[in-house]
Write an enzyme that holds these catalytic residues in place. Structure first.
Site, PDB file in Angstrom:
ATOM      1  N   HIS A 128      31.523  46.963  35.710  1.00  0.00           N
ATOM      2  CA  HIS A 128      31.787  47.194  37.140  1.00  0.00           C
ATOM      3  C   HIS A 128      33.268  47.507  37.378  1.00  0.00           C
ATOM      4  CE1 HIS A 128      31.619  46.773  41.486  1.00  0.00           C
ATOM      5  NE2 HIS A 128      32.529  45.823  41.435  1.00  0.00           N
ATOM      6  N   ARG A 137      40.921  55.010  40.583  1.00  0.00           N
ATOM      7  CA  ARG A 137      42.265  55.056  40.023  1.00  0.00           C
ATOM      8  C   ARG A 137      42.334  56.075  38.898  1.00  0.00           C
ATOM      9  NH1 ARG A 137      41.656  49.637  41.167  1.00  0.00           N
ATOM     10  NH2 ARG A 137      40.911  49.288  39.062  1.00  0.00           N
ATOM     11  N   TYR A 238      42.275  46.816  52.348  1.00  0.00           N
ATOM     12  CA  TYR A 238      42.465  45.894  51.218  1.00  0.00           C
ATOM     13  C   TYR A 238      43.877  45.864  50.622  1.00  0.00           C
ATOM     14  CZ  TYR A 238      42.451  49.085  47.170  1.00  0.00           C
ATOM     15  OH  TYR A 238      42.782  50.006  46.229  1.00  0.00           O
ATOM     16  N   LYS A 247      34.132  42.337  53.604  1.00  0.00           N
ATOM     17  CA  LYS A 247      33.276  41.434  52.836  1.00  0.00           C
ATOM     18  C   LYS A 247      32.770  40.253  53.658  1.00  0.00           C
ATOM     19  CE  LYS A 247      33.940  43.185  48.645  1.00  0.00           C
ATOM     20  NZ  LYS A 247      32.849  43.582  47.757  1.00  0.00           N
TER      21      LYS A 247
HETATM   22 CA    CA Z   1      31.886  40.920  45.160  1.00  0.00          CA
END
Ligand code: CA
Length: 410
Positions: A128, A137, A238, A247
């Site tokens: 992930h 990136r 973020y 989130k």
């Molecule tokens: Ca998470």
């Protein structure tokens, strides 16, 4: 072990499982139960019949949460679980003729099993983290320099951890279009994250560290965990402190807490960690778990399409390492704290744990069984995660965590 209860072979709730949860039936108060086959066994009633031993106060079982029971400690909770197993295998058990202690799972209401004090989310799947690094990136250096040296995590929001089945309104927030000024409105890039979470079963004192060797004593059990994510909100907010409102609007968990006692049969070796980690993160023995994980999506009134098959065993950093790292600065943990794994992705695109990865941030579409296409989650879609272990014919599972996304509130 052979139970006198009829349990189908593909049931997650075999005699080897005995997961704990909180349920009510009709207008009864909340109470503790265990899942067995397609039934719920009322543990509060078993205690009042004197079948659990240990002289445990009845209010531990007639309780809104499992926390007080878990806090009794593993010597007690493991023994209670074994007593239940024995009773369900004993042909002469008084429970056999007692229909007052069993309910069909379809007739009970399940409740949030844990009062979650603090919630931490890790980022421990190398697949992930690599996929995200490639997307956002540098494809050549996808992992940030710290990633192989420590289990990256952040402190999440416990108040919005909710039970499977509770629908969620699409969150609203601030996003930044590629051109122009920030705007406010409903999230457009709503995603799931396939995760699991472990629950702290033994507190630690401020200033103390938990070693990898002792970490297992502090972990009671696990649930399935969907860390809903608003990707467009997340992307704008973020920097530089990490996830926040993208989130914290909701995380969904499955209702039955599967104990580490039940899961220990499915331990496997984790991936080789290279370079070698610092001594406080080194560990001995098999610390990963072979848990098959599946994600499906269903549009309103439509069929479910399975969109991912992953496995908890892919985790680069294991639970013991996560907990050792979490407390290495002296941060204390409490019974009921929840530690989520981070999105669990496998190596190929059929095992990715988020739509962000599956659709390459919306570059590709998923075609569902009914022909509809998806890049991200649409209103009235239902997302379901399932998980189970299977070895030598023994199945231990988590059931599911499922929730429907409703349109944003006005
Ligand atoms: Ca998470």
């Amino acid at each position: 072990m052979n139970s006198w209860i009829e349990i189908s072979e593909d049931s997650d709730f075999s005699i080897y499982n005995i997961p704990f949860g909180i349920f009510s039936v009709g207008d009864s108060g909340k109470r503790m139960g265990i899942a067995i086959g397609d039934q719920v066994l009322d543990i509060a009633e078993l205690n009042s019949l004197g079948l659990l031993g240990h002289d445990i106060q009845q209010d531990i079982f007639e309780n809104n949460y499992l926390n007080d029971f878990i806090a009794l400690g593993k010597p007690v909770t493991s023994s209670v679980r074994e007593k239940i197993q024995k009773e369900l295998c004993d042909e002469s058990s008084v429970l056999k003729e007692n229909s007052d202690v069993f309910y069909d799972q379809s007739e009970v209401t399940m409740h949030l099993p844990i009062q979650v004090g603090d919630y931490t989310d890790f980022y421990s799947s190398i697949e992930h983290a690599t996929n995200l690094g490639k997307l956002f990136r540098d494809p050549e250096n996808a992992l940030l320099p710290n990633w192989r040296h420590l289990p990256v995590g952040y402190h999440g929001r416990a108040s919005s951890i909710i039970l499977s089945g509770q629908p969620i309104h699409r969150p609203k927030g601030q996003t930044k279009p590629p051109e122009g000024d920030p705007v406010f409105g409903p999230c457009r890039l709503l995603d799931f994250e396939l995760e699991m979470a472990f629950i702290i079963g033994k507190s630690s004192q401020l200033g103390d560290r938990i070693s990898t060797g002792d970490a297992g004593d502090h972990i009671f059990g696990m649930v399935l965990f969907n860390d809903w994510s608003a990707r467009d909100i997340q992307k704008w907010e973020y920097v530089p402190l990490g996830p926040f409102l993208g989130k914290s609007f909701a995380s969904s968990i499955s209702p039955w807490v599967v104990t580490m006692d039940a899961l220990s049969y499915y331990k496997v070796a984790g991936p080789v960690q290279e370079p070698k980690v610092l001594p406080y993160l080194q560990y001995e023995g098999d610390k990963n778990y072979d848990i098959n994980l599946q994600v499906s999506i269903a549009p309103e009134g439509g069929e479910e399409t399975v969109i991912s098959n992953s496995n908890y065993k892919y985790m680069y950093w294991n639970q013991e390492q996560q907990l050792a790292h979490h407390t290495v600065n002296g941060c204390n943990v409490n019974v009921g704290d929840m530690m989520a794994s981070g999105t669990i992705s496998g190596k190929d695109e059929h095992s990715y744990g988020s739509l962000l990865e599956i659709t390459q941030a919306g570059k590709k579409s998923l075609t569902l069984i009914g022909g509809e296409e998806r890049k991200f989650i649409q209103d009235n879609d239902t997302l379901t995660l399932r998980g189970h272990c299977k070895k030598d014919g023994r199945r231990v599972g988590f059931g599911e965590v499922s929730a429907k996304i409703l349109p944003a509130k006005d």
